[in-house]
Design an enzyme around this catalytic site. Structure first.
Site, PDB file in Angstrom:
ATOM      1  CB  CYS A  70      -0.895  -0.018   1.237  1.00  0.00           C
ATOM      2  SG  CYS A  70      -1.863   1.493   1.498  1.00  0.00           S
ATOM      3  CB  CYS A 177      -3.208   3.742  -6.261  1.00  0.00           C
ATOM      4  SG  CYS A 177      -4.349   2.831  -5.166  1.00  0.00           S
TER       5      CYS A 177
END
Length: 261
Positions: A70, A177
């Site tokens: 992440c 992302c």
């Protein structure tokens, strides 16, 4: 060998699939935070607290390394995670692949969450690694959330909106992302212009997986037998991946979770 990966949700699937390709014999531990997702809108302090809890749950299964799958958790929590687990468990963060993308020259677009777009963190990476290169920062409103829930109409709308914000002359796109990596070919198709050279996409999963192996002194062995098991932790409790994970090839390719307790 056992590799753990952590995230609030299924954004870790891209790195998980990359580890699986490099070492199909490795056991995998996926530690998620469904009670606290998404992490993006949370304060840095809250992200760090939740990331530490998810990491501790993974560490209880004695992995050889932990991948932070992440970008948000890497930005806010990597020092705290390393202080908690290293040197016993190497911790590998996920950073947008701006440096290799900029090395090809511009123009470059960075698709990222609205919170990351224009942030001091991303601007710092651009300054450090993309000096002199034309870089367009593209906020992808709602795309990570749509991927997380496998909401097809929302995914299509978010990709179209981000594509409309991407300059036509862009030839290289950074997927900033981890969720976006699950849609790489759809993003490529949305941005590829007829008669133009093939668009180049830069993602982080392969580099992160390779770095995790280096940190534990293991070599890639993609031809090893696919004997690696899978443990899924949902806020520290063993369970199964959310249904949305199986909307993506990366989720469907994983083995069935095995009980370890």
């Amino acid at each position: 060998m056992k590799i753990a990966l952590m995230d609030s949700g299924i954004g870790l699937l891209a790195a998980t699939a990359a580890v699986r390709r490099l070492r199909p014999d490795a056991d995998l531990v996926l530690s998620l935070d469904p009670e606290g997702m998404p992490w993006g809108p949370r304060t840095p302090e809250d992200v760090t607290a939740r990331a530490l809890a998810v990491a501790e749950a993974a560490a209880a299964h004695a992995p050889d390394a932990l991948i932070v799958g992440c970008n948000t958790a890497t930005v806010h929590s990597l020092p705290a995670l390393r202080a908690l687990l290293e040197p016993g468990v190497p911790v590998v963060g996920t950073v947008p692949a701006i440096k290799p993308a900029a090395a090809l020259g511009g123009p470059v677009a960075i698709w990222a969450t609205p919170a990351t777009t224009g942030s001091p963190y991303q601007r710092g990476l651009i300054r450090d690694f993309a000096g002199g290169v034309d870089v367009a920062e593209v906020p992808c409103w709602g795309l990570a959330e749509a991927v997380e829930h496998a909401d097809e109409p929302a995914v299509a709308a978010a990709i179209d909106a981000a594509a409309a914000l991407t300059p036509d002359e862009v030839r290289t796109v950074v997927l900033g992302c981890t969720h976006y990596e699950l849609l790489a070919e759809r993003i490529r198709a949305a941005l590829q212009r007829p008669g133009r050279p093939p668009l180049v996409l830069h993602a982080s999963a392969e580099a992160v997986a390779a770095q995790a192996l280096r940190r534990v002194g293991a070599a890639p062995a993609p031809d090893a037998p696919a004997t690696g098991g899978l443990t899924v932790l949902l806020n520290g409790r063993e369970g199964v991946l959310p249904d949305a994970a199986f909307a993506y090839a990366e989720g469907r390719a994983l083995p069935v979770p095995t009980a370890t307790s």
